[in-house]
Design a protein around this motif. Structure first.
Motif, PDB file in Angstrom:
ATOM      1  N   VAL A 151      -8.090   7.850   0.205  1.00 56.75           N
ATOM      2  CA  VAL A 151      -7.678   7.203  -1.043  1.00 56.75           C
ATOM      3  C   VAL A 151      -6.433   6.362  -0.769  1.00 56.75           C
ATOM      4  CG1 VAL A 151      -7.106   7.586  -3.457  1.00 56.75           C
ATOM      5  CG2 VAL A 151      -8.499   9.239  -2.253  1.00 56.75           C
ATOM      6  N   SER A 166       1.655   0.057   6.400  1.00 59.74           N
ATOM      7  CA  SER A 166       2.133   1.347   5.905  1.00 59.74           C
ATOM      8  C   SER A 166       1.087   2.435   6.067  1.00 59.74           C
ATOM      9  CB  SER A 166       2.533   1.247   4.444  1.00 59.74           C
ATOM     10  OG  SER A 166       1.421   0.931   3.662  1.00 59.74           O
ATOM     11  N   HIS A 202      -3.505   3.921  -2.627  1.00 68.51           N
ATOM     12  CA  HIS A 202      -2.887   3.456  -3.871  1.00 68.51           C
ATOM     13  C   HIS A 202      -2.170   2.140  -3.588  1.00 68.51           C
ATOM     14  CE1 HIS A 202      -3.589   7.615  -4.973  1.00 68.51           C
ATOM     15  NE2 HIS A 202      -3.463   7.256  -6.220  1.00 68.51           N
ATOM     16  N   SER A 239       4.829  -5.054   4.089  1.00 69.22           N
ATOM     17  CA  SER A 239       3.574  -4.631   4.713  1.00 69.22           C
ATOM     18  C   SER A 239       3.643  -3.181   5.162  1.00 69.22           C
ATOM     19  CB  SER A 239       3.279  -5.538   5.901  1.00 69.22           C
ATOM     20  OG  SER A 239       2.334  -4.948   6.743  1.00 69.22           O
ATOM     21  N   ALA A 240       4.825  -2.761   5.653  1.00 67.75           N
ATOM     22  CA  ALA A 240       4.945  -1.397   6.171  1.00 67.75           C
ATOM     23  C   ALA A 240       5.250  -0.381   5.072  1.00 67.75           C
ATOM     24  CB  ALA A 240       6.016  -1.348   7.247  1.00 67.75           C
ATOM     25  N   GLY A 241       5.253  -0.834   3.818  1.00 68.88           N
ATOM     26  CA  GLY A 241       5.425   0.116   2.729  1.00 68.88           C
ATOM     27  C   GLY A 241       6.816   0.701   2.635  1.00 68.88           C
ATOM     28  N   CYS A 264       0.870  -1.166   0.000  1.00 65.64           N
ATOM     29  CA  CYS A 264       0.000   0.000   0.000  1.00 65.64           C
ATOM     30  C   CYS A 264       0.913   1.223   0.000  1.00 65.64           C
ATOM     31  CB  CYS A 264      -0.891  -0.015   1.231  1.00 65.64           C
ATOM     32  SG  CYS A 264      -1.879   1.441   1.393  1.00 65.64           S
ATOM     33  N   SER A 265       1.005   1.840  -1.152  1.00 69.03           N
ATOM     34  CA  SER A 265       2.015   2.889  -1.299  1.00 69.03           C
ATOM     35  C   SER A 265       1.579   4.192  -0.655  1.00 69.03           C
ATOM     36  CB  SER A 265       2.289   3.097  -2.788  1.00 69.03           C
ATOM     37  OG  SER A 265       2.981   4.284  -2.998  1.00 69.03           O
ATOM     38  N   ASN A 266       0.455   4.707  -1.099  1.00 71.54           N
ATOM     39  CA  ASN A 266       0.079   6.065  -0.713  1.00 71.54           C
ATOM     40  C   ASN A 266      -1.310   6.061  -0.101  1.00 71.54           C
ATOM     41  OD1 ASN A 266       0.154   8.924  -0.658  1.00 71.54           O
ATOM     42  ND2 ASN A 266      -1.027   8.993  -2.543  1.00 71.54           N
ATOM     43  N   VAL A 267      -1.462   6.694   1.026  1.00 65.20           N
ATOM     44  CA  VAL A 267      -2.769   6.835   1.668  1.00 65.20           C
ATOM     45  C   VAL A 267      -2.998   8.316   1.880  1.00 65.20           C
ATOM     46  CG1 VAL A 267      -4.207   6.196   3.607  1.00 65.20           C
ATOM     47  CG2 VAL A 267      -2.388   4.679   2.894  1.00 65.20           C
ATOM     48  N   THR A 268      -4.123   8.818   1.452  1.00 63.21           N
ATOM     49  CA  THR A 268      -4.324  10.256   1.596  1.00 63.21           C
ATOM     50  C   THR A 268      -5.798  10.594   1.733  1.00 63.21           C
ATOM     51  OG1 THR A 268      -3.828  12.396   0.668  1.00 63.21           O
ATOM     52  CG2 THR A 268      -4.387  10.692  -0.869  1.00 63.21           C
ATOM     53  N   GLY A 269      -6.071  11.765   2.215  1.00 62.60           N
ATOM     54  CA  GLY A 269      -7.439  12.226   2.368  1.00 62.60           C
ATOM     55  C   GLY A 269      -7.755  13.294   1.334  1.00 62.60           C
ATOM     56  N   GLU A 284      -0.294   3.128   8.789  1.00 60.01           N
ATOM     57  CA  GLU A 284      -0.324   3.549  10.195  1.00 60.01           C
ATOM     58  C   GLU A 284      -0.082   5.059  10.346  1.00 60.01           C
ATOM     59  OE1 GLU A 284       2.285   1.324  12.767  1.00 60.01           O
ATOM     60  OE2 GLU A 284       2.116   2.838  14.322  1.00 60.01           O
ATOM     61  N   PHE A 285       1.053   5.533   9.860  1.00 62.95           N
ATOM     62  CA  PHE A 285       1.356   6.954  10.003  1.00 62.95           C
ATOM     63  C   PHE A 285       0.494   7.797   9.074  1.00 62.95           C
ATOM     64  CE2 PHE A 285       5.996   6.668  11.698  1.00 62.95           C
ATOM     65  CZ  PHE A 285       5.498   6.123  12.849  1.00 62.95           C
ATOM     66  N   GLN A 286       0.178   7.241   7.914  1.00 63.43           N
ATOM     67  CA  GLN A 286      -0.556   8.044   6.935  1.00 63.43           C
ATOM     68  C   GLN A 286      -2.006   8.253   7.370  1.00 63.43           C
ATOM     69  OE1 GLN A 286       0.868   7.516   2.785  1.00 63.43           O
ATOM     70  NE2 GLN A 286       1.443   5.504   3.473  1.00 63.43           N
ATOM     71  N   ARG A 323       3.829  11.873  -1.367  1.00 63.67           N
ATOM     72  CA  ARG A 323       4.086  10.621  -0.653  1.00 63.67           C
ATOM     73  C   ARG A 323       5.568  10.617  -0.287  1.00 63.67           C
ATOM     74  NH1 ARG A 323       6.805   5.868  -0.073  1.00 63.67           N
ATOM     75  NH2 ARG A 323       5.528   4.053   0.278  1.00 63.67           N
ATOM     76  N   PHE A 362       9.348   9.456   5.441  1.00 62.96           N
ATOM     77  CA  PHE A 362       8.309   9.465   6.475  1.00 62.96           C
ATOM     78  C   PHE A 362       7.739   8.061   6.654  1.00 62.96           C
ATOM     79  CE2 PHE A 362       3.633  10.220   7.223  1.00 62.96           C
ATOM     80  CZ  PHE A 362       3.747  10.650   8.524  1.00 62.96           C
ATOM     81  N   ARG A 421      -0.785  16.166  -2.997  1.00 59.62           N
ATOM     82  CA  ARG A 421      -0.314  15.291  -1.921  1.00 59.62           C
ATOM     83  C   ARG A 421       1.075  14.773  -2.262  1.00 59.62           C
ATOM     84  NH1 ARG A 421       0.421  12.237   2.751  1.00 59.62           N
ATOM     85  NH2 ARG A 421       0.865  10.113   2.201  1.00 59.62           N
ATOM     86  N   GLU A 481      -1.978  10.845   9.881  1.00 67.47           N
ATOM     87  CA  GLU A 481      -1.858  12.156   9.236  1.00 67.47           C
ATOM     88  C   GLU A 481      -3.221  12.633   8.727  1.00 67.47           C
ATOM     89  OE1 GLU A 481       1.361  12.441   6.322  1.00 67.47           O
ATOM     90  OE2 GLU A 481       0.133  13.945   5.332  1.00 67.47           O
TER      91      GLU A 481
END
Lengths: 227, 388
Positions: A104, A141, A106, B233-235, A59-64, A143-145, B350, B354, B348, A148
């Motif tokens: 969202v 991944s 990715h 898993s942690a990207g 899971c590369s990118n997580v965003t709102g 978790e932090f996103q 990525r 981070f 955004r 955020e």
């Protein structure tokens, strides 16, 4: 990789009750996405990760994204009787679309080296307690996103192990990435405030007439002097 | 005076027994943000049992300026110089990732010479980033100054190249949508060839200096092990992922730019420990040198910018795009939503470093405080990008 329609069909048969919509993307990038329902989101995410043909393990990118309330105008030609004659008249109807917050994700596959499959979830409204299920148990991944997103957009993720603010400080109250965020009045104290600075200063401090010597200039003070 | 002395003596103190450990008691220590080896304003709340780390919570946000909100209130091109400030060591790759995403969003073609220039500059960026990372890592380990200055000597040459091309050493602002800003002349290319040809000599010297060093091996091998499953898993991306033996490089997988035209290998680690992460950087530099040699030999004269792209009133069509590249620190992506206006509706970033910090606690648990600094150094973070 399979098309989004195939993924949608297979996921809906694998998870009973799941509802997936395909969100088209009209731009040249041609990256349509899957809108998954909140109730079955963890199950769908788990299916996407564990299915042998998909294996979307990364899971590369997580965003709102914040979508405000908007009004969609539709113009329809309607036949109407005007002054005894039948005429075609343009009638505009306004449809109010309530705003929502979106998360969202990715997804890519490191095993099969394909992607991206984009999934998104929507909250019901933009209220303070907007909730979505967390996908951190599926992809670490996030978790932090997701923290955020909670910090900057105010979506609460159910099932997140450690949902705290991450970039803003803990005492901060608003969510600054929202489109209707109003910046605080960054007033700086000035030793001799004047004019518009004074007007702004008054909004920031409660009046303190005793300290400013206001009581001695009242009407009664003249009488005491005479005595 | 005498009264003060009496009160001091009256304070009850716990009995101190020399050489005893505080069994089972956790001591909370706040490491950073002023700690000299935390790489910028980064803080970790660490719970220690003696010298062993039992808990570690990273604290972010000291450099937060809401880059994304500023990006949403600026025109598309207006954000380009601001991307330099994300990962200020690698402004060229930041520019490229942003330009690539906007080109996807608006469907823009890039001329051949511009693609070559982009690859040359991105690989030069990788060289100087990895070289200075190794220098900083040795600095954290106690090799104070010397290896860092060796690395900075090479970095200076590359920054001089950037300066003569773009006018700035670090804040290059070089890429444009559909091309590059200024063309490189033959003298610049000749200088670049010279630097690239001499670079392996530095690598030989540097590898001899560090990789066989007993102290480096003792401090890094079997420290901060990361398993491949957790990394995926942690990207985790970039050299940190490949150190676990996972073959995933966006340059190969996506084949963006002209990377499919070049022959290069992807170095892979075996154990996923700090030593492998360190080795990854050294080996990747050699492959970057290979790419640079090919690119500098193949580059042909031609236009460097797509003339169809509007500079003023640039409005991409409605839609969204996610573009990503293999930046020196990992996968750097930009997610953009256009509503047809002059500003992006959603902008955004990525940030790779981070997300690479997600596993910092897992890496550090059970190690000593001194190891935390080495592990953090091997993750390769830049706070401009982490806090945005």
């Amino acid at each position: 990789m399979e098309s989004l329609e195939q993924i949608k069909d297979r996921a809906e048969t694998a998870i009973p009750g799941a509802k997936i919509d395909i969100v088209p993307n009209p731009g040249p990038a041609n990256q349509p996405s899957l809108l998954i329902d909140n109730e079955h989101a963890p199950a769908i995410a788990k299916f996407l990760r564990d299915d042998a043909a998909l294996r979307l393990d990364f899971c590369s990118n997580v965003t709102g994204v914040d979508w405000l309330d908007r009004v969609a105008k539709k113009t329809v030609k309607v036949k109407k009787v005007v002054d005894g004659e039948e005429k075609e008249v343009n009638q505009t109807t306004e449809e109010k679309i309530p705003g929502y917050l979106e998360a969202v994700y990715h997804l890519y596959s490191i095993t099969h080296k394909h992607g991206a499959v984009i999934i998104r979830m929507r909250t019901e409204d933009r209220a303070a307690g907007a909730r979505l299920p967390s996908l951190t148990p599926i992809w670490r991944s996030a978790e932090f996103q997701e923290r955020e997103i909670y910090d900057l957009y105010g979506i609460r993720f159910d099932g997140h192990p450690d949902l705290r603010r991450i970039l803003m400080w803990d005492e901060f109250e608003d969510h600054p990435m929202r489109k209707d965020y109003v910046q605080p009045d960054d007033f700086e104290w000035e030793p001799t405030p004047h004019d518009d600075v004074l007007a702004r200063a008054k909004q920031h401090y409660t009046p303190r007439p005793e300290l400013d010597g206001a009581e001695k200039i009242t009407a009664g003070s003249g009488d005491t002097l005479k005595r | 005076m005498s009264a003060t002395v009496e009160t001091l003596e009256a304070i009850e103190r716990p009995p101190v027994t020399m050489g005893s450990r505080l069994e089972g008691e956790l001591l909370e220590v706040s490491m950073g943000p002023q700690h000299p080896s935390t790489h910028g304003v980064f803080r970790m709340n660490v719970a220690l049992e003696g010298e062993i780390v039992r808990k570690l919570k990273p604290v972010f946000g000291y450099l937060h300026r809401n880059h994304e909100k500023i990006g949403e209130n600026t025109s598309y091109l207006g954000s380009m110089p601001y991307t330099d400030r994300l990962d200020y060591f690698c402004s060229m790759t930041n520019n490229w990732a942003y330009a690539l995403s906007v080109e996807k969003l608006a469907g823009i073609e890039v001329p051949e010479r511009a693609q070559y220039l982009r690859i040359i500059l991105a690989e030069l960026t990788r060289l100087q980033n990895h070289a200075s990372l190794l220098g900083f890592l040795l600095n954290d380990m106690g090799a104070w100054g010397t290896p860092l200055m060796y690395a900075f000597r090479e970095r200076e040459k590359i920054l001089d190249l950037f300066e003569s091309l773009s006018g700035s050493r670090m804040m290059c602002d070089y890429m444009r949508f559909g091309g590059c800003r200024v063309d490189a002349d033959d003298a610049w290319l000749a200088r670049a060839r010279q630097i690239v040809d001499r670079f392996p000599k530095f690598l030989d010297e540097f590898e001899e200096l560090i990789l066989g060093n007993e102290i480096v091996i003792g401090r890094t091998q079997n420290v901060g092990k990361l398993s491949a499953d957790l990394a995926i898993s942690a990207g985790i991306t970039g050299p940190m992922l490949r150190a676990c033996g996972v073959n995933y490089d966006v340059r190969k997988v996506d084949g963006y730019g002209f990377y499919p035209r070049f022959k290069f290998r992807i170095p892979l680690g075996e154990h996923g420990d700090t030593y492998d992460r360190l080795m990854m950087r050294a080996l990747e530099m050699r492959e970057s040198v290979e790419i640079l040699k090919q690119a500098l030999a193949q580059i042909q004269p031609g236009p460097i910018v797509n003339p169809k792209v509007k500079i003023r009133a640039f409005r991409p069509p409605v839609g969204e795009a996610y573009g990503r590249i293999e930046a020196p620190k990992g996968e750097l992506g930009f997610y953009l939503i256009s509503d047809g206006g002059p500003n992006p509706y959603r902008y955004r970033v990525r940030p790779p470093s981070f997300i690479n910090l997600t596993v910092l606690e897992d890496l550090c648990l059970g190690h000593t405080v001194a190891d935390v600094m080495v592990i953090l150094g091997s993750v390769d973070i830049v706070m401009g990008e982490v806090d945005r």
